[in-house]
Design an enzyme around this catalytic site. Structure first.
Site, mmCIF file in Angstrom:
data_model
loop_
_atom_site.group_PDB
_atom_site.id
_atom_site.type_symbol
_atom_site.label_atom_id
_atom_site.label_comp_id
_atom_site.label_asym_id
_atom_site.label_seq_id
_atom_site.Cartn_x
_atom_site.Cartn_y
_atom_site.Cartn_z
ATOM 1 N N CYS A 1 14.032 -9.316 42.885
ATOM 2 C CA CYS A 1 14.446 -10.712 42.740
ATOM 3 C C CYS A 1 13.578 -11.465 41.739
ATOM 4 N N CYS B 1 17.243 -12.116 40.483
ATOM 5 C CA CYS B 1 17.662 -13.513 40.647
ATOM 6 C C CYS B 1 16.924 -14.498 39.728
ATOM 7 N N LYS C 1 17.344 -13.953 35.878
ATOM 8 C CA LYS C 1 18.787 -14.109 35.630
ATOM 9 C C LYS C 1 19.197 -15.580 35.642
ATOM 10 N N TYR D 1 28.949 -8.349 39.639
ATOM 11 C CA TYR D 1 27.916 -9.385 39.509
ATOM 12 C C TYR D 1 27.060 -9.261 38.244
ATOM 13 N N GLU E 1 27.321 -11.567 34.986
ATOM 14 C CA GLU E 1 26.297 -12.615 34.842
ATOM 15 C C GLU E 1 25.538 -12.447 33.519
ATOM 16 N N HIS F 1 31.375 -39.773 46.161
ATOM 17 C CA HIS F 1 32.066 -40.010 44.895
ATOM 18 C C HIS F 1 31.083 -40.513 43.857
ATOM 19 N N GLU G 1 33.440 -33.250 46.465
ATOM 20 C CA GLU G 1 34.345 -34.069 47.281
ATOM 21 C C GLU G 1 35.766 -33.525 47.285
HETATM 22 P P1 FAD Z 1 13.253 -5.190 46.311
HETATM 23 O O1 FAD Z 1 13.099 -6.629 46.023
HETATM 24 O O2 FAD Z 1 13.980 -4.378 45.313
HETATM 25 O O3 FAD Z 1 11.778 -4.601 46.519
HETATM 26 C C1 FAD Z 1 11.509 -3.251 46.711
HETATM 27 C C2 FAD Z 1 10.124 -2.926 46.167
HETATM 28 O O4 FAD Z 1 9.704 -1.655 46.659
HETATM 29 C C3 FAD Z 1 10.101 -2.819 44.648
HETATM 30 O O5 FAD Z 1 9.009 -3.543 44.132
HETATM 31 C C4 FAD Z 1 9.931 -1.326 44.411
HETATM 32 O O6 FAD Z 1 9.306 -1.049 43.191
HETATM 33 C C5 FAD Z 1 9.096 -0.940 45.605
HETATM 34 N N1 FAD Z 1 9.139 0.485 45.963
HETATM 35 C C6 FAD Z 1 10.193 1.320 45.962
HETATM 36 N N2 FAD Z 1 9.841 2.529 46.429
HETATM 37 C C7 FAD Z 1 8.520 2.458 46.729
HETATM 38 C C8 FAD Z 1 7.574 3.396 47.267
HETATM 39 N N3 FAD Z 1 7.945 4.622 47.631
HETATM 40 N N4 FAD Z 1 6.304 2.998 47.429
HETATM 41 C C9 FAD Z 1 5.917 1.749 47.102
HETATM 42 N N5 FAD Z 1 6.774 0.834 46.604
HETATM 43 C C10 FAD Z 1 8.057 1.170 46.428
HETATM 44 N N6 FAD Z 1 20.257 -11.682 45.063
HETATM 45 C C11 FAD Z 1 20.489 -12.975 45.348
HETATM 46 O O7 FAD Z 1 20.406 -13.365 46.521
HETATM 47 N N7 FAD Z 1 20.783 -13.877 44.363
HETATM 48 C C12 FAD Z 1 20.852 -13.528 43.071
HETATM 49 O O8 FAD Z 1 21.117 -14.368 42.221
HETATM 50 C C13 FAD Z 1 20.606 -12.171 42.727
HETATM 51 N N8 FAD Z 1 20.628 -11.791 41.447
HETATM 52 C C14 FAD Z 1 20.342 -10.507 41.124
HETATM 53 C C15 FAD Z 1 20.344 -10.144 39.791
HETATM 54 C C16 FAD Z 1 20.056 -8.853 39.436
HETATM 55 C C17 FAD Z 1 20.062 -8.472 37.981
HETATM 56 C C18 FAD Z 1 19.729 -7.891 40.445
HETATM 57 C C19 FAD Z 1 19.381 -6.483 40.071
HETATM 58 C C20 FAD Z 1 19.722 -8.237 41.773
HETATM 59 C C21 FAD Z 1 20.029 -9.556 42.122
HETATM 60 N N9 FAD Z 1 20.045 -9.966 43.461
HETATM 61 C C22 FAD Z 1 20.317 -11.262 43.777
HETATM 62 C C23 FAD Z 1 19.751 -9.026 44.559
HETATM 63 C C24 FAD Z 1 18.293 -9.156 45.056
HETATM 64 O O9 FAD Z 1 17.402 -9.100 43.973
HETATM 65 C C25 FAD Z 1 17.992 -8.040 46.038
HETATM 66 O O10 FAD Z 1 18.955 -8.068 47.064
HETATM 67 C C26 FAD Z 1 16.603 -8.185 46.681
HETATM 68 O O11 FAD Z 1 15.590 -8.209 45.713
HETATM 69 C C27 FAD Z 1 16.364 -7.019 47.643
HETATM 70 O O12 FAD Z 1 15.096 -7.114 48.224
HETATM 71 P P2 FAD Z 1 14.405 -5.861 48.902
HETATM 72 O O13 FAD Z 1 13.209 -6.386 49.599
HETATM 73 O O14 FAD Z 1 15.396 -5.091 49.668
HETATM 74 O O15 FAD Z 1 13.974 -4.916 47.694
HETATM 75 P P1 NDP Z 2 28.291 -3.086 42.032
HETATM 76 O O1 NDP Z 2 28.120 -1.822 42.759
HETATM 77 O O2 NDP Z 2 28.624 -4.305 42.804
HETATM 78 O O3 NDP Z 2 29.414 -2.879 40.879
HETATM 79 C C1 NDP Z 2 29.416 -1.819 39.983
HETATM 80 C C2 NDP Z 2 30.400 -2.072 38.835
HETATM 81 O O4 NDP Z 2 30.323 -0.981 37.931
HETATM 82 C C3 NDP Z 2 31.846 -2.145 39.271
HETATM 83 O O5 NDP Z 2 32.532 -3.023 38.432
HETATM 84 C C4 NDP Z 2 32.325 -0.694 39.092
HETATM 85 O O6 NDP Z 2 33.696 -0.598 38.830
HETATM 86 C C5 NDP Z 2 31.575 -0.314 37.843
HETATM 87 N N1 NDP Z 2 31.322 1.126 37.720
HETATM 88 C C6 NDP Z 2 30.838 1.951 38.667
HETATM 89 N N2 NDP Z 2 30.693 3.187 38.177
HETATM 90 C C7 NDP Z 2 31.084 3.147 36.882
HETATM 91 C C8 NDP Z 2 31.129 4.106 35.838
HETATM 92 N N3 NDP Z 2 30.755 5.355 36.043
HETATM 93 N N4 NDP Z 2 31.569 3.721 34.623
HETATM 94 C C9 NDP Z 2 31.955 2.450 34.420
HETATM 95 N N5 NDP Z 2 31.928 1.478 35.358
HETATM 96 C C10 NDP Z 2 31.490 1.838 36.577
HETATM 97 O O7 NDP Z 2 26.953 -3.258 41.258
HETATM 98 P P2 NDP Z 2 26.114 -4.386 40.541
HETATM 99 O O8 NDP Z 2 25.119 -3.564 39.807
HETATM 100 O O9 NDP Z 2 26.897 -5.354 39.742
HETATM 101 O O10 NDP Z 2 25.417 -5.210 41.745
HETATM 102 C C11 NDP Z 2 24.654 -4.601 42.755
HETATM 103 C C12 NDP Z 2 24.409 -5.571 43.881
HETATM 104 O O11 NDP Z 2 23.385 -6.516 43.503
HETATM 105 C C13 NDP Z 2 25.614 -6.404 44.248
HETATM 106 O O12 NDP Z 2 26.385 -5.757 45.245
HETATM 107 C C14 NDP Z 2 25.005 -7.688 44.716
HETATM 108 O O13 NDP Z 2 24.941 -7.769 46.123
HETATM 109 C C15 NDP Z 2 23.602 -7.769 44.141
HETATM 110 N N6 NDP Z 2 23.569 -8.889 43.174
HETATM 111 C C16 NDP Z 2 23.679 -10.180 43.615
HETATM 112 C C17 NDP Z 2 23.771 -11.214 42.717
HETATM 113 C C18 NDP Z 2 23.970 -12.636 43.167
HETATM 114 O O14 NDP Z 2 23.819 -12.944 44.307
HETATM 115 N N7 NDP Z 2 24.330 -13.543 42.291
HETATM 116 C C19 NDP Z 2 23.695 -10.978 41.284
HETATM 117 C C20 NDP Z 2 23.573 -9.607 40.916
HETATM 118 C C21 NDP Z 2 23.524 -8.612 41.864
HETATM 119 P P3 NDP Z 2 34.813 -0.341 39.984
HETATM 120 O O15 NDP Z 2 35.162 -1.680 40.521
HETATM 121 O O16 NDP Z 2 35.915 0.322 39.248
HETATM 122 O O17 NDP Z 2 34.173 0.563 41.002
#
Ligand code: FAD
Ligand code: NDP
Length: 592
Positions: free
Chosen positions: A156, A161, A164, A297, A301, A567, A572
């Site tokens: 995150c 998050c 982004k 997503y 985004e 408003h 609203e």
């Molecule tokens: P993480 O935050 O991924 O933390 C896991 C940590 O464990 C990492 O630092 C990793 O390096 C570490 N780790 C892994 N394996 C090991 C190991 N064996 N030993 C030690 N350390 C290890 N969510 C939202 O709510 N709003 C958003 O706008 C949003 N935007 C997103 C945009 C993007 C591009 C992405 C990729 C995700 C987004 N998400 C968003 C999703 C959100 O970031 C994740 O759901 C959240 O960070 C998950 O938290 P977590 O604690 O499960 O894992």
């Molecule tokens: P998703 O798993 O949600 O989506 C993957 C996308 O890639 C789909 O459109 C899928 O298509 C496509 N795809 C899968 N395999 C292939 C392939 N081999 N070739 C081409 N296209 C492919 O993954 P994201 O990485 O977008 O997000 C992961 C999670 O992170 C989300 O579920 C969300 O919960 C979290 N997140 C939250 C955000 C927020 O809160 N704003 C922002 C970003 C992430 P198809 O539909 O055909 O399977």
């Protein structure tokens, strides 16, 4: 009854047999206060009411002999004399009462070891430490194929998050600069954007967050190990830091919160030439003409902010946009993005990626295949793959601990985020059946700690979790999509109220009238209970957060109608929705 037992023996046995022992009098206000304190902390205690037994006075004498205190309440914790009400309350205000109660009765190094210092792991470790437990967090970032790495805080903060949303904001500001001319500002017709400066500013902010997390762990007395953890047996992990130094650590309980990492397509050139969301937010050079592969997503985004910042942007869509979301709105998002410069290649997947020019960013040739078997070739400076994420559960020895994994690699959990091994828990992105969202991981971590160490019973509620997709027009939703509601309740039982709307800010800026949209999905047979809330428009995240409490509390359409609007706001619109989809009436924006 204590009648025939020696008073000294009553005192000794009561203290030995009960973790928290209060010698009390039922009418004493200070005793009541102490009992209320323990109740509020969910701490089990035994109170011996000395005014309700025959030999109360003798027991009080025995207490005086043992503890030097005759007055009540007289509190013992884990066999240790604490004192009266003032002493107990002052221990509580200094944060020392729960640690005394929760003192370990095992011989492991820690009460709790958290693997993963991301959203969920940090929340759980800090809360467990607050409740007096001895806690360690292992967090280690394996570099991306491009070598990108980052600090404490997980996805995150570093590659999700936070960067982004800040890049989304940077793109929005560009649009508002254009609007500003209509509002009287002499903003030049052409303004330029400096990618490097934006990245530096955002990375500086992230650096300060990384530092803040380290300080917070230190303050809470959580041991932070910047090392990769692997289970060697159910109560032991081996940690390896970046210098290769190994350490063996044992713990009574473990929490797996290792999150996920982007998946690469299994095609030539993917890992060598493409980047993912793990690289883009710290990319030192401007990405140039960019292809994003995937249509969920992350892809949409990133495409949104790249186009908003002025880059030639294309999204390659395998099937549909935003699988799992309301498809009417997903298509509206696509249309808006297309009208604002994003190109879409529909029904295609890449098959080969080759480098045709070195440099930063260089040039790549992407070959793709459409569902009709047609070959599509394009050249781009940067290719971002966003085709889903894999949970970080392989290579961490979960098999050595006996933890069951689902087919997708996520940890299978029972109610309460407990894995198949009772003392190993999983939360956040690695948990099967959860939601990949930061606040969900945080809530799960906090509540788990409170259930384990404060005897709370509150479970994380994974239903009606609001979320927002930060595309150029933001999409906020809570509850069911229209499709999911029809699947669940049947088409005849669903009433959809909807309207397009134009935020007031769009009028003077001459922005389109009908791009923004609001919809409520209601169940007719349940008094028109609202089961789906959807909004497409600026600040949708802020609006959705507020309204989602209504869905949590079971609001009906009539409740929305009875609510008086603020408003002039966009929100609203939800207080005046009166056109059903079934009626087929025009929902174009109506003005003030
Ligand atoms: P993480 O935050 O991924 O933390 C896991 C940590 O464990 C990492 O630092 C990793 O390096 C570490 N780790 C892994 N394996 C090991 C190991 N064996 N030993 C030690 N350390 C290890 N969510 C939202 O709510 N709003 C958003 O706008 C949003 N935007 C997103 C945009 C993007 C591009 C992405 C990729 C995700 C987004 N998400 C968003 C999703 C959100 O970031 C994740 O759901 C959240 O960070 C998950 O938290 P977590 O604690 O499960 O894992
Ligand atoms: P998703 O798993 O949600 O989506 C993957 C996308 O890639 C789909 O459109 C899928 O298509 C496509 N795809 C899968 N395999 C292939 C392939 N081999 N070739 C081409 N296209 C492919 O993954 P994201 O990485 O977008 O997000 C992961 C999670 O992170 C989300 O579920 C969300 O919960 C979290 N997140 C939250 C955000 C927020 O809160 N704003 C922002 C970003 C992430 P198809 O539909 O055909 O399977």
């Amino acid at each position: 009854t204590t009648d025939n037992i020696n008073p000294g023996e009553v005192v000794d046995k009561s203290i030995a047999q009960n973790k928290v022992m209060i010698f009390s009098k039922s009418s004493c206000p200070f005793c009541l206060k102490i009992k209320d304190l323990f109740k509020s902390l969910n701490v089990e205690y035994v109170a011996l009411e000395l005014d309700q037994i025959n030999n109360g006075a003798e027991i009080q004498n025995a207490l005086l002999e043992k503890s030097g205190q005759r007055t009540v309440p007289n509190v013992y914790i884990n066999g240790e004399h604490i004192g009266g009400a003032d002493k107990t309350i002052s221990l509580h205000t200094q944060g020392e009462l729960l640690p005394l109660i929760n003192k370990s009765s095992h011989s492991y190094d820690y009460d709790m070891v958290v693997i993963g210092g991301g959203s969920g792991g940090l929340a759980a470790s800090k809360e467990s430490a607050n409740l007096g437990m001895k806690v360690a967090v292992c967090d280690f970032v394996t570099p991306t194929p491009k070598g990108t790495t980052w600090g404490l805080g997980g996805t995150c903060v570093n590659v999700g998050c936070i960067p982004k949303k800040l890049m989304h904001q940077s793109a929005i500001l560009g649009g508002e600069l254009k609007d500003s001319r209509e509002y009287g500002w002499d903003t030049p017709e052409t303004v330029t954007h400096d990618w490097g400066r934006m990245v530096e500013a955002i990375q500086n902010h992230i650096g300060s967050l990384n530092w803040g997390y380290r300080v917070a762990l230190r303050e809470k007395k959580v041991d932070y190990l910047n090392a990769y953890a692997t289970f060697t047996d159910p109560h032991t992990i081996k940690t390896v830091d970046r210098r290769g130094k190994e350490k063996i650590i044992t713990s009574d309980k473990f929490l797996v919160a290792t999150g996920g990492r982007p998946r690469y397509p299994d095609i030539p050139g993917a890992k060598d030439h493409t980047i993912t969301s793990d690289d883009i937010f710290s990319l030192p050079h401007a990405p140039g003409k960019t292809l994003l592969v995937g249509a969920s997503y992350i892809s949409l985004e990133c495409a949104g902010f790249l186009a908003g910042l002025g880059y030639d942007t294309t999204v390659m869509v395998r099937s549909i946009l935003l699988r799992g979301f309301d498809q009417q709105i997903a298509e509206k998002i696509g249309t808006y993005m297309e009208q604002h410069g994003v190109k879409f290649i529909r029904g295609a997947v890449p098959t080969n990626i080759e480098k045709i020019e070195e440099g930063t960013p260089g040039k790549l040739r992407v070959t793709a295949k459409t569902t009709d078997g047609e070959e599509v070739v394009g050249e781009y400076n940067t290719v971002v793959v966003a085709i889903g994420r894999d949970p970080c559960t392989s290579g961490i020895g979960l098999e050595n601990a006996g933890v069951d994994l689902a087919k997708n690699g996520k940890v299978v959990v029972e109610k309460g985020e407990q894995s198949s091994v009772p003392h190993i828990y999983a939360i956040g992105d690695v948990m099967e059946g959860g939601l990949e969202l930061t606040p969900v991981a945080i809530q799960a971590g906090r509540l788990l700690a409170r259930r384990l160490y404060r005897k709370d019973s509150l479970q994380t509620d994974y239903v009606n979790v609001p979320t927002t997709v930060f595309t150029p027009l933001e999409y906020g939703c809570c509850g069911l999509s229209e499709e999911a509601a029809i699947d669940k309740y049947g088409e005849d039982d669903i009433e959809v109220y909807h309207s397009s709307y134009q935020p007031l800010e769009f009028t003077v800026a001459h922005r389109p009238e009908n791009d923004c949209y609001a919809k409520l999905v209601c169940v007719k047979s349940e008094n028109e209970k609202v089961v789906g809330f959807h909004i497409l428009g600026p600040n949708a995240g802020e609006i959705t957060q507020g309204f989602s409490i209504g869905l949590k509390l079971g609001a009906t359409k009539a409740d929305f109608d009875n609510l008086i609007g603020i408003h002039p706001t966009a929100a609203e619109i939800f207080t005046t929705l009166n056109i059903t989809k079934r009626s087929g009436k025009d929902v174009s924006a109506q003005g003030c």
